[in-house]
Design a protein around this motif. Structure first.
Motif, PDB file in Angstrom:
ATOM      1  N   ALA B 212     -18.926  90.341  32.780  1.00 41.75           N
ATOM      2  CA  ALA B 212     -19.664  91.401  32.090  1.00 41.75           C
ATOM      3  C   ALA B 212     -19.889  92.580  33.025  1.00 41.75           C
ATOM      4  O   ALA B 212     -19.994  92.403  34.237  1.00 41.75           O
ATOM      5  N   SER B 213     -19.926  93.735  32.452  1.00 41.07           N
ATOM      6  CA  SER B 213     -20.296  94.922  33.241  1.00 41.07           C
ATOM      7  C   SER B 213     -21.793  94.889  33.452  1.00 41.07           C
ATOM      8  O   SER B 213     -22.540  94.369  32.618  1.00 41.07           O
ATOM      9  N   LEU B 214     -22.227  95.472  34.549  1.00 47.10           N
ATOM     10  CA  LEU B 214     -23.657  95.423  34.869  1.00 47.10           C
ATOM     11  C   LEU B 214     -24.151  96.804  35.274  1.00 47.10           C
ATOM     12  O   LEU B 214     -23.545  97.472  36.112  1.00 47.10           O
ATOM     13  N   ILE B 215     -25.200  97.220  34.642  1.00 45.25           N
ATOM     14  CA  ILE B 215     -25.906  98.419  35.118  1.00 45.25           C
ATOM     15  C   ILE B 215     -27.310  97.952  35.463  1.00 45.25           C
ATOM     16  O   ILE B 215     -28.019  97.424  34.601  1.00 45.25           O
ATOM     17  N   MET B 216     -27.681  98.131  36.702  1.00 44.20           N
ATOM     18  CA  MET B 216     -28.989  97.626  37.130  1.00 44.20           C
ATOM     19  C   MET B 216     -29.820  98.743  37.740  1.00 44.20           C
ATOM     20  O   MET B 216     -29.369  99.464  38.615  1.00 44.20           O
ATOM     21  N   VAL B 217     -31.020  98.860  37.210  1.00 46.22           N
ATOM     22  CA  VAL B 217     -31.971  99.803  37.792  1.00 46.22           C
ATOM     23  C   VAL B 217     -32.776  99.036  38.818  1.00 46.22           C
ATOM     24  O   VAL B 217     -33.245  97.935  38.548  1.00 46.22           O
ATOM     25  N   THR B 218     -32.930  99.603  39.978  1.00 48.41           N
ATOM     26  CA  THR B 218     -33.753  98.920  40.978  1.00 48.41           C
ATOM     27  C   THR B 218     -34.329  99.919  41.973  1.00 48.41           C
ATOM     28  O   THR B 218     -33.816 101.025  42.136  1.00 48.41           O
ATOM     29  N   HIS B 219     -35.415  99.512  42.603  1.00 49.31           N
ATOM     30  CA  HIS B 219     -35.987 100.278  43.707  1.00 49.31           C
ATOM     31  C   HIS B 219     -35.777  99.534  45.019  1.00 49.31           C
ATOM     32  O   HIS B 219     -36.073 100.045  46.082  1.00 49.31           O
ATOM     33  N   SER B 220     -35.286  98.318  44.889  1.00 49.95           N
ATOM     34  CA  SER B 220     -35.253  97.450  46.050  1.00 49.95           C
ATOM     35  C   SER B 220     -33.958  97.624  46.847  1.00 49.95           C
ATOM     36  O   SER B 220     -32.861  97.420  46.315  1.00 49.95           O
ATOM     37  N   PRO B 221     -34.063  97.962  48.113  1.00 53.48           N
ATOM     38  CA  PRO B 221     -32.849  98.080  48.948  1.00 53.48           C
ATOM     39  C   PRO B 221     -32.122  96.753  49.070  1.00 53.48           C
ATOM     40  O   PRO B 221     -30.909  96.730  49.233  1.00 53.48           O
ATOM     41  N   ASP B 222     -32.895  95.646  48.921  1.00 51.01           N
ATOM     42  CA  ASP B 222     -32.274  94.322  49.046  1.00 51.01           C
ATOM     43  C   ASP B 222     -31.336  94.005  47.896  1.00 51.01           C
ATOM     44  O   ASP B 222     -30.587  93.035  47.944  1.00 51.01           O
ATOM     45  N   ALA B 223     -31.421  94.830  46.826  1.00 50.72           N
ATOM     46  CA  ALA B 223     -30.619  94.521  45.645  1.00 50.72           C
ATOM     47  C   ALA B 223     -29.325  95.329  45.597  1.00 50.72           C
ATOM     48  O   ALA B 223     -28.500  95.117  44.715  1.00 50.72           O
TER      49      ALA B 223
END
Lengths: 839, 245
Positions: B212-223
């Motif tokens: 699956a394609s993934l679009i992820m919103v994050t603030h975490s540098p670890d992600a």
């Protein structure tokens, strides 16, 4: 932070949630309104009756009344001359109608014009001109009439009126008017005539209905001197005697009105709890800004009471309108069942307004106790999850179930204890309703959980599944709404089943009692108008008539309590009638001609007399003890009835007047043909000659009319319950908008979400119906055995009517559908788009 | 400088080769207004292409329009102007009914606060998306729950699970219908660092499994490691973060 500041702050909340506040306001208004309406109706009936007694008594301090229905006029002289009597006036007091005044009942007062003026300033005076002469010695009986009645029918002195007496016509002449200035606000339709004319006109020659007195000394001296069977009563005693007759009727009406308020308390609770929970963050912030818990609780209770005061005032207005439009119906029922009242109107007084507001405030205080505690004990922690409330309710439901079970047991005990006081009967009914309300969260939780699974697995309805589980998810909200609706519905089912059973029992009783082919039973029977002798003679001689049964009913006193004496022909009836014997058997019929009596079960209940014992009946020849050979079911009067044989009556009373007749026709004779010939021979009897089925319809018509007010009471309770559903659904919508959005993210269309919401309303309604089916049936048993029997002394065979359940379910489903429409429209407008980041 | 994403700058890892285009945004703008004129532009002429199986991270300050972006791509919101295509089908021309169908079949959402239904069991939460598409086969859901390490939790209610476990269920719920597109809005935002790392690994594994394609919103540098392409929304504009790529 001051209370005013907090209230100002909180006011914003009400602006934001104006619809919910409005629904709650309406709930309070309806609940208070119906209580006020019943209070106004009851109060007006009693006030009107009391004013009537006071007015008609004039200066009379006491009256001599008979315990056996009449006073021999020969007694008058000795009473008048008694040293304790300062003044005396013999009275004939009888109700009748005239052709010219239509359905208006008129009280005809026969007085002695020379003795009466010292009692009543408004009766015709000797100084009055030709009118007075005419009153005494006119060619036809003459009357004075109250001004209001004369004006209403445009009658003036000189007008001839047709008096309808036992369906037959008699001409009378209006000779004078009793001015409104002297009769005051009396709403009674009044006609005054000479006592001799009244005796003749109404078939009461030689007898008096009462003797009004002004005493100059100790009443006890006179009381002891009175002949056996005559008693001395003051106006208050007479009022108390008649008020006691109305007590049960009015108490039942008042208790039913409280149900609407009871349902309203649930609504108030639901709204208050919602307003507390949805403002928890605000409250926590206010605490951090320096407010204290006491201030918050104070502000919350104050705002609730302000809302309640507004709702109560609206309720008073609503109650006044209901009372205004239904007073004539209720007073007509009272006149039909108990005694004549003419209620001019309802009067809203300051005490009633205050009591309305008081009732609303008390209901509100009960409803806000738990929400206020919620404010008081919840720590000022920001961000408490809504879910934690549901978790608490979820764990609380077991305790509520246990408490409900305790209430159930207590209510059963209360129903048993009703034999000691009717209070316990009402307490049992309310307790039982409350018991089921307490059991609602647990049963709703289990039901919706399994219903959801069934809807998904068996019917394949995912939307139904989600709807059912949504109800479970918002149990703190939905269980209150369902409980409130179930209370209203159980009242509907309980009362409707009671009415259906009661009607069925009355119909069976009529089947057993009404065996004649034709009845001649004028409306004036209840006013003791005897049928003419020539009618009787003609009918007895009619070859088409196999037999003729004569009925008469009189007011008497049994153990100082008003009751009915029914005179019947036992030799004829023992073969024709099929009485329902509670005690005794058919053999008892053989004992009646020997001087025994049947008593009705209501008399047996109220006097404690059983079959095998004796009933002491006052007669003109002194009190006579009649052996009671049977206790019969008899719904004709809740005062109680004693039935004796006509020959015994004739012997003791020296009277053979007949008020109504049943005709048994020979085989093959046409009922219509005989009816027509009677009506041709006796003009004026048209409306009084009825067939068996018409007679039955008339009695059942009176029955239906008696219970007509319950429809309004049930309707209002149901409306309040449905407002509860609408309020709950709006609240759920606000609280669970996050879940609704998640469903949107998962791909549910707005139509599917709308359908889910409608299903939710329907499932709530259906759940309430299921609970109410059980509680309503239990309630029927309490109403019948612990309230009705204790109030009126009538036993009823309980019959469950499937249609009562079908109708209630249909009404509930339709109403829940309607009340979920607006929340559904609101839901369909919820945008899925806002992010779902924070809890 | 054009705002069009530079899709030719492939990352070192997890970049699919020669895959068909899945998502295309053409000059998508979104404005919010209280009156007749636009006052806030969370998205301003944003263009982007994403291939089947491709992943991207979306960065940006709070209120920069990241969630609006996800909502528009996910078919729960519509742009003020511009076009959005999914598998060459124009989403912006679809009715709300068809958009719901699109979400139902093609998109899996993972939220920051899990958003499991508290009155549904884990199993019921998981099978709900399947039921919505008429799929009665629950084996897939059970397998996926086992894959996220919660095989024993099928009959439990979410309240009995820890935050990390709830997020694992939420991930399984997003993937159970084999969506072509996964939209994750700060999926580790409510979790501690260790649990967050586990969850990211899980998202990586299960989305790889289903391609699956993934679009992820994050603030975490670890992600950031989870996707080769990192974009930033700044003043409504979508910019590729060169330094991170």
């Amino acid at each position: 932070m001051t209370l005013a500041t907090l209230l100002k702050f909180n006011l914003r909340y009400y602006k934001k949630h104006s619809l919910l506040a409005l629904l709650c306001l309406m709930g309070i208004s309806l609940g208070v309104g119906i209580v006020i309406a019943v209070e106004l109706i009851n109060g007006s009936a009693l006030a009107s009756f009391s004013a009537s007694i006071d007015f008609l008594s004039g200066k009379a301090s006491h009256s001599v009344v008979s315990q056996y229905g009449r006073i021999d006029e020969k007694e008058f002289r000795s009473i008048w001359k008694h040293p304790m009597v300062s003044a005396a006036s013999p009275i004939i007091d009888v109700m009748a109608t005239t052709a010219e005044t239509g359905s208006d009942s008129i009280r005809f007062l026969g007085i002695d014009p020379f003795l009466d003026p010292s009692f009543r300033g408004w009766t015709p005076q000797e100084s009055d001109d030709t009118a007075f002469t005419s009153l005494l010695a006119g060619p036809i009986p003459s009357i004075y009439m109250s001004e209001e009645l004369a004006q209403k029918h445009n009658l003036k002195p000189g007008a001839h009126l047709t008096l309808l007496k036992a369906g037959l016509e008699k001409k009378i002449l209006l000779v004078g008017i009793i001015r409104a200035s002297v009769s005051g606000n009396l709403s009674e339709n009044l006609a005054v005539m000479d006592i001799a004319s009244a005796q003749e006109l109404f078939g009461r020659i030689g007898r008096l209905d009462r003797i009004d007195l002004v005493l100059r000394g100790d009443p006890e001296t006179l009381r002891k001197a009175l002949p056996d069977g005559l008693t001395l009563a003051d106006a208050n005693t007479r009022k108390a005697t008649l008020n006691a007759m109305l007590y049960s009727f009015q108490l039942n009406l008042a208790a039913m009105s409280l149900i609407a308020l009871f349902v309203g308390v649930f609504l108030i609770y639901n709204f208050s709890m919602f307003s507390v929970l949805s403002r928890r963050e605000d409250m926590s912030l206010l605490l951090t800004l320096g407010s204290d818990t006491r201030g918050l609780v104070g502000a919350f209770i104050t705002e609730s009471l302000l809302l309640s005061a507004a709702g109560s005032l609206l309720g008073v207005v609503f109650g006044y309108l209901v009372a205004h439009f239904s007073i004539s119906m209720v007073s007509s029922t009272i006149s039909q069942l108990y005694y004549q009242v003419n209620v001019g109107g309802v009067h809203l007084t300051v005490p009633i307004v205050l009591s309305g507001v008081g009732v609303g405030l008390v209901a509100t205080l009960i409803g806000v106790i738990l929400p206020a505690l919620e404010v008081a004990v919840t720590p000022p922690v920001l961000g408490i999850k809504r879910q934690s409330i549901e978790d608490r309710v979820s764990s609380l439901k077991k305790w509520l179930l246990a408490l409900g079970t305790l209430f159930f047991i207590a209510s059963v005990l209360g129903a048993w204890a009703s034999r000691f006081s009717i209070f316990w009967g009402f307490a049992a009914a309310f307790g039982m309703t409350f018991a089921f309300a307490l059991m609602t969260p647990a049963s709703l939780s289990i039901f919706t959980h399994h219903l959801g699974s069934v809807l998904k697995r068996v019917i394949g309805s995912l939307i139904g599944f989600l709807a059912a589980r949504n109800i479970k998810a918002s149990l703190s909200r939905t269980s209150i709404a369902v409980a409130a609706l179930a209370v209203a519905l159980s009242m509907t089912i309980g009362v409707d089943t009671m009415i259906y059973s009661f009607r069925g029992s009355v119909a069976s009783w009529l089947d057993g009692s009404l065996q004649g082919d034709i009845y001649i039973s004028p409306d004036t029977t209840k006013w003791d108008h005897p049928l003419p002798d020539d009618l009787m003679m003609k009918l007895q001689a009619d070859p088409r008539v196999a037999s003729l049964e004569k009925y008469s009913t009189f007011d008497i006193y049994i153990n100082d309590r008003l009751a009915k004496l029914r005179v019947l022909e036992s030799e004829l009836l023992k073969d024709k009638a099929r009485f329902h014997f509670i005690e005794g058997s058919e053999d008892a019929w053989n004992e009646l001609p020997k001087g025994s009596a049947f008593i009705s079960e209501s008399l047996s209940f109220k006097s404690g007399i059983r079959a095998g014992e004796k009933v002491r009946i006052p007669t003109p020849q002194g009190a006579v003890e009649f052996p009671v050979v049977a206790v019969t079911r008899d719904y004709s009067s809740d005062q109680g009835t004693v039935q004796i044989d006509r020959n015994i009556y004739k012997k003791l009373w020296g009277d053979d007047r007949v008020q109504s007749i049943a005709l048994f026709l020979k085989p093959g004779v046409s009922t219509d043909e005989v009816k027509t010939s009677i009506m041709n021979d006796f003009r004026g009897l048209e409306k009084t000659v009825v067939s068996n089925s018409q007679m039955r319809e008339t009695v059942l018509g009176i029955f239906d009319k008696t219970f007509a007010p319950t429809a309004t009471l049930k309707g209002v309770s149901l409306l309040v319950g449905l407002l509860g559903v609408a309020t709950a659904m709006m609240a759920i919508l606000m609280e669970r908008s996050r879940d609704i959005r998640v469903l949107g993210y998962l791909g549910l269309t707005s139509g599917e979400l709308g359908r889910m919401n409608i299903y939710q309303g329907l499932i709530m309604g259906f759940s309430a119906f299921l609970i109410a089916s059980v509680s309503g049936t239990v309630l029927t048993y309490i109403i019948v055995h612990a309230i009705n029997y204790r109030s009126f002394g009538w036993s009823i065979d309980i019959r469950l009517n499937p249609w009562v359940f079908v109708e209630t379910l249909s009404l509930t489903i339709a109403a829940c559908f309607a009340s979920s429409l607006y929340p559904t429209l609101k839901l369909m407008k919820i945008r899925t788009a806002p992010t779902l980041k924070e809890e | 400088m054009t705002n069009r994403a530079q899709t030719d700058q492939d990352s070192k890892r997890k970049q699919p080769k020669n895959m068909p285009e899945l998502i295309r945004l053409e000059n998508v703008s979104k404005c919010y207004s209280s009156g007749p004129t636009c006052e806030v532009f969370p998205l301003d002429s944003v263009s982007l292409e994403l291939q089947q199986g491709e992943r991207m991270i979306l960065l940006g300050k709070s209120g920069s329009g990241k969630s609006t972006f996800l909502n528009i791509v996910g078919g729960v919101d519509t742009p003020t102007s511009g076009k959005v295509f999914f598998n060459s089908k124009e989403l912006t021309s679809l009715s709300s009914f068809d958009l719901a169908d699109y979400r139902r079949k093609e998109v899996g959402f993972i939220f920051q606060s899990f958003n499991l239904f508290p009155t549904l069991t884990v199993g019921e939460n998981l099978t709900l998306p399947l039921e919505l598409i008429g799929d009665k086969d629950h084996k897939k859901a059970r397998d996926l729950l086992a894959a996220v390490g919660l095989a024993d939790s099928w009959g439990k209610f979410p309240e009995l699970l820890s935050g990390g476990e709830q997020q694992r269920v939420a991930i399984a719920r997003a993937l159970v219908k084999n969506p072509k597109l996964i939209l994750a809005d700060e999926p580790t935002g409510n979790l501690d660092q260790d649990t967050g790392a586990t969850i990211l690994k899980l998202i990586d594994e299960v989305s790889s499994m289903s391609n699956a394609s993934l679009i992820m919103v994050t603030h975490s540098p670890d992600a950031l490691w989870i996707a080769p392409k990192h974009y930033r929304l700044r003043s409504g504009r979508l910019e590729l973060e060169p330094s991170l790529n």
